[in-house]
Motif scaffolding. Structure first.
Motif, PDB file in Angstrom:
ATOM      1  N   GLN A  92       0.827  -1.202   0.000  1.00 44.20           N
ATOM      2  CA  GLN A  92       0.000   0.000   0.000  1.00 44.20           C
ATOM      3  C   GLN A  92       0.866   1.259   0.000  1.00 44.20           C
ATOM      4  N   ALA A  93       2.135   1.119   0.400  1.00 49.68           N
ATOM      5  CA  ALA A  93       3.040   2.268   0.360  1.00 49.68           C
ATOM      6  C   ALA A  93       3.353   2.691  -1.066  1.00 49.68           C
ATOM      7  N   LEU A  94       3.180   1.795  -2.040  1.00 51.65           N
ATOM      8  CA  LEU A  94       3.461   2.141  -3.430  1.00 51.65           C
ATOM      9  C   LEU A  94       2.465   3.147  -3.990  1.00 51.65           C
ATOM     10  N   LEU A 114       2.843  14.073   9.529  1.00 47.24           N
ATOM     11  CA  LEU A 114       1.837  13.997  10.587  1.00 47.24           C
ATOM     12  C   LEU A 114       1.369  12.562  10.806  1.00 47.24           C
ATOM     13  N   ALA A 115       1.143  11.833   9.732  1.00 49.30           N
ATOM     14  CA  ALA A 115       0.722  10.442   9.862  1.00 49.30           C
ATOM     15  C   ALA A 115       1.800   9.605  10.534  1.00 49.30           C
ATOM     16  N   PHE A 116       3.054   9.865  10.198  1.00 51.71           N
ATOM     17  CA  PHE A 116       4.166   9.140  10.810  1.00 51.71           C
ATOM     18  C   PHE A 116       4.233   9.420  12.312  1.00 51.71           C
ATOM     19  N   SER A 117       4.083  10.692  12.703  1.00 51.64           N
ATOM     20  CA  SER A 117       4.115  11.050  14.132  1.00 51.64           C
ATOM     21  C   SER A 117       2.933  10.448  14.881  1.00 51.64           C
ATOM     22  N   TRP A 118       1.772  10.484  14.275  1.00 50.17           N
ATOM     23  CA  TRP A 118       0.576   9.905  14.889  1.00 50.17           C
ATOM     24  C   TRP A 118       0.776   8.397  15.101  1.00 50.17           C
ATOM     25  N   GLN A 119       1.332   7.755  14.131  1.00 55.90           N
ATOM     26  CA  GLN A 119       1.585   6.321  14.251  1.00 55.90           C
ATOM     27  C   GLN A 119       2.513   6.013  15.416  1.00 55.90           C
ATOM     28  N   LEU A 120       3.585   6.775  15.524  1.00 60.84           N
ATOM     29  CA  LEU A 120       4.540   6.546  16.621  1.00 60.84           C
ATOM     30  C   LEU A 120       3.893   6.770  17.980  1.00 60.84           C
ATOM     31  N   TYR A 121       3.082   7.813  18.103  1.00 54.16           N
ATOM     32  CA  TYR A 121       2.441   8.098  19.390  1.00 54.16           C
ATOM     33  C   TYR A 121       1.475   6.992  19.805  1.00 54.16           C
ATOM     34  N   THR A 122       0.648   6.546  18.879  1.00 50.47           N
ATOM     35  CA  THR A 122      -0.300   5.486  19.226  1.00 50.47           C
ATOM     36  C   THR A 122       0.413   4.172  19.534  1.00 50.47           C
ATOM     37  N   LEU A 123       1.515   3.908  18.855  1.00 49.12           N
ATOM     38  CA  LEU A 123       2.298   2.710  19.179  1.00 49.12           C
ATOM     39  C   LEU A 123       2.890   2.820  20.581  1.00 49.12           C
ATOM     40  N   TRP A 124       3.342   4.014  20.952  1.00 48.45           N
ATOM     41  CA  TRP A 124       3.880   4.200  22.305  1.00 48.45           C
ATOM     42  C   TRP A 124       2.797   3.927  23.357  1.00 48.45           C
ATOM     43  N   ILE A 281      -2.398   8.011   2.529  1.00 47.33           N
ATOM     44  CA  ILE A 281      -1.263   8.323   3.402  1.00 47.33           C
ATOM     45  C   ILE A 281      -1.379   7.609   4.740  1.00 47.33           C
ATOM     46  N   PHE A 282      -2.551   7.669   5.358  1.00 51.27           N
ATOM     47  CA  PHE A 282      -2.685   7.083   6.686  1.00 51.27           C
ATOM     48  C   PHE A 282      -2.716   5.561   6.634  1.00 51.27           C
ATOM     49  N   LEU A 283      -3.208   4.996   5.542  1.00 50.08           N
ATOM     50  CA  LEU A 283      -3.215   3.539   5.425  1.00 50.08           C
ATOM     51  C   LEU A 283      -1.863   2.981   5.010  1.00 50.08           C
ATOM     52  N   ALA A 284      -0.941   3.861   4.625  1.00 47.04           N
ATOM     53  CA  ALA A 284       0.404   3.389   4.291  1.00 47.04           C
ATOM     54  C   ALA A 284       1.124   2.847   5.516  1.00 47.04           C
ATOM     55  N   PHE A 285       0.704   3.305   6.700  1.00 45.04           N
ATOM     56  CA  PHE A 285       1.283   2.813   7.945  1.00 45.04           C
ATOM     57  C   PHE A 285       0.346   1.763   8.529  1.00 45.04           C
ATOM     58  N   ARG A 286       0.781   0.547   8.585  1.00 45.40           N
ATOM     59  CA  ARG A 286      -0.050  -0.533   9.101  1.00 45.40           C
ATOM     60  C   ARG A 286       0.698  -1.253  10.220  1.00 45.40           C
ATOM     61  N   GLY A 287       0.019  -2.201  10.855  1.00 44.97           N
ATOM     62  CA  GLY A 287       0.667  -3.005  11.889  1.00 44.97           C
ATOM     63  C   GLY A 287       0.158  -2.752  13.289  1.00 44.97           C
ATOM     64  N   HIS A 288      -0.770  -1.778  13.471  1.00 44.89           N
ATOM     65  CA  HIS A 288      -1.299  -1.523  14.808  1.00 44.89           C
ATOM     66  C   HIS A 288      -1.962  -2.764  15.408  1.00 44.89           C
ATOM     67  N   ASN A 289      -2.663  -3.507  14.584  1.00 45.25           N
ATOM     68  CA  ASN A 289      -3.463  -4.610  15.109  1.00 45.25           C
ATOM     69  C   ASN A 289      -2.651  -5.831  15.485  1.00 45.25           C
ATOM     70  N   VAL A 290      -1.319  -5.790  15.322  1.00 48.08           N
ATOM     71  CA  VAL A 290      -0.493  -6.919  15.763  1.00 48.08           C
ATOM     72  C   VAL A 290       0.600  -6.474  16.738  1.00 48.08           C
ATOM     73  N   ILE A 291       0.600  -5.197  17.147  1.00 53.94           N
ATOM     74  CA  ILE A 291       1.687  -4.707  17.989  1.00 53.94           C
ATOM     75  C   ILE A 291       1.642  -5.321  19.385  1.00 53.94           C
ATOM     76  N   LEU A 292       0.445  -5.507  19.951  1.00 51.82           N
ATOM     77  CA  LEU A 292       0.344  -6.151  21.264  1.00 51.82           C
ATOM     78  C   LEU A 292       0.765  -7.608  21.186  1.00 51.82           C
ATOM     79  N   GLU A 293       0.417  -8.268  20.102  1.00 53.29           N
ATOM     80  CA  GLU A 293       0.799  -9.668  19.931  1.00 53.29           C
ATOM     81  C   GLU A 293       2.308  -9.814  19.791  1.00 53.29           C
ATOM     82  N   ILE A 294       2.939  -8.897  19.077  1.00 53.89           N
ATOM     83  CA  ILE A 294       4.403  -8.945  18.936  1.00 53.89           C
ATOM     84  C   ILE A 294       5.072  -8.740  20.286  1.00 53.89           C
TER      85      ILE A 294
END
Length: 454
Positions: A92-94, A114-124, A281-294
């Motif tokens: 999806q990044a393509l 902004l999307a990159f920063s938002w992603q990092l904050y929610t992951l934290w 742009i916002f869907l280019a960053f994925r992986g939230h739904n597996v971060i707790l599992e990792i």
């Protein structure tokens, strides 16, 4: 004979007694000089409370040791990096250059940052919420939501989205992987010019990819065991992202490239294009739904909680993700401007369209092979979440570990195997028969359809 003396329950010689036994039936010593008291402590069991001081990092929920997400907690910061990168960088990044063609250089870069920063904050936030001070670990979104919102609302809010995202991602990977296999066959055969055999159809390519993904999934019992697979996924993701933007820049810009947004017919279409670009742009960053599992694959203790290792892994992973996505978006937009085709793998289609005549077929074929391998490895991470949810229900009902045979296919050439093969072949034959009949009817009778008058 000397009477037995009462022992004060508050003395320091023994713990507090909640209930004193009767000594009237006990034998007494004939000598008063040797009269002794034999205290017997009988107290009701107290509910065990686990605190950070006496928790040694062990499993607080025995069921976690039976499930594929948390069966092994021997991961490391490096294995977390592999999982995060393999699940976080996708095709999806393509599409990012397409979003830049709507916003332009300035706003495209601002929204991507902004999307990159938002992603990092929610992951934290998720990393910090993974475990409580008492040692309870929330290795699944459902568990965290139930704790936060209660059993009913928590399950209502998370079960469907989690299964939809994980299962939907597996379906998307099958479609992308199968489609890439078809592109690979066309590239190798040069659209049938060099191959005598009939090329595979899109449906057949999807089936080939799905079979490969399922076979690979049977080789790994839990999420931690696929760390090496995720390493391969990490390498392929970085390689194909770098190859794509480097090839686009290295081949130069085609003629008549413009960086002005394409004119749209109406104001509604303009706002629709803006929202669509934001979604890309916002869907280019994925992986939230597996971060707790990792994070659930990492060991944890009061002195060394898992959040420290996990946050280190997230930080290093997203440095690499930024090094992949930002050059891909900016370089792709520089190379193709507003002529970027809007489709899956947009920049790949642009390379084939504008540079296919002067680009080696071996290079394009290598890119397609790398993408197929990446889709296979990413499928294992998202598929593990689906398998884990299924096994939670089994272990909750049976109160035992899920047998190994439930995770794989039946014994080769056994009775169930032969039955399944026969039924599968018969169902495939019927499907082909129905498709052929429908195609024949369409060819003979035609199709008159109206969306508003079905």
């Amino acid at each position: 004979m000397a009477d037995l003396e009462e022992v004060d329950p508050g003395t320091k010689s023994r713990p507090d007694l909640s209930r004193e036994p009767s000594f009237s039936n006990f034998p007494r010593n004939s000598s008063s000089e040797s009269a002794q008291v034999i205290p017997i402590t009988i107290s009701p069991p107290e509910k065990e409370t686990i605190t950070p001081t006496d928790w040694a990092g062990g499993e607080l929920n025995p069921q976690d040791a039976w499930l594929p997400i948390t069966e092994s907690r021997k991961g490391s910061t490096y294995s977390a990096i592999y999982h995060i990168l393999a699940s976080g960088v996708g095709l999806q990044a393509l599409l990012l250059p397409v979003a830049f063609s709507t916003f332009g250089w300035v706003y495209g870069t601002i929204f991507l940052s902004l999307a990159f920063s938002w992603q990092l904050y929610t992951l934290w936030l998720l990393v910090q919420l993974h475990e409580s001070e008492s040692g309870t670990r929330y290795s699944r979104y459902v568990h965290l939501a139930v704790t936060a919102f209660g059993p009913k609302l928590g399950k209502l809010l998370t079960i469907f989205p989690v299964m939809y995202l994980s299962g939907g991602m597996c379906v998307q990977l099958i479609i992308i992987g199968g489609g890439t296999i078809q592109l690979l066959i066309r590239t190798v055969c040069k659209d049938g010019a060099t191959c005598n055999a009939k090329p595979l159809t899109g449906t057949e390519c999807y089936l080939v990819f799905m079979c490969m993904a399922i076979v690979v999934a049977q080789c790994f019992p839990n999420l931690n065991s696929i760390a090496r697979v995720s390493l391969i996924g990490t390498i392929t993701a970085i390689v194909y992202c770098t190859m794509v933007w480097a090839l686009s820049i290295g081949k130069g810009r085609p003629r008549d490239i413009s960086y002005d947004p394409l004119p749209l017919e109406s104001t509604i279409a303009t706002y629709g294009g803006i929202l669509n670009a934001l979604g890309i742009i916002f869907l280019a960053f994925r992986g939230h739904n597996v971060i707790l599992e990792i994070q659930g694959t990492l060991p944890s203790s009061p002195k060394h909680p898992s959040r420290k290792r996990m946050w280190s892994g997230v930080t290093m992973s997203y440095v690499l993700i930024a090094m992949c996505l930002f050059p891909l978006a900016i370089g792709g937009y520089w190379a193709y401007g507003n002529k970027e085709p809007f489709s899956n793998g947009a920049i790949l289609k642009a390379i084939s369209q504008f540079h296919g005549h002067n680009t080696s077929q071996y290079v394009l074929g290598l890119i397609y092979i790398i993408i197929v391998i990446n889709c296979l490895t990413t499928y294992q991470i998202y598929g593990m979440v689906v398998f884990d949810n299924m096994e939670i229900r089994y272990t909750s009902r049976k109160k035992e570990r899920c047998p190994r045979w439930l995770r794989i296919k039946p014994r080769l050439h056994g009775g169930m195997w032969c039955t399944n093969v026969a039924l599968g072949c018969f169902g495939l034959f019927l499907s082909l028969l129905f498709v052929a009949a429908a195609a024949w009817n369409l060819a003979v009778d035609g199709l008159n359809a109206n969306f508003f008058k079905p």
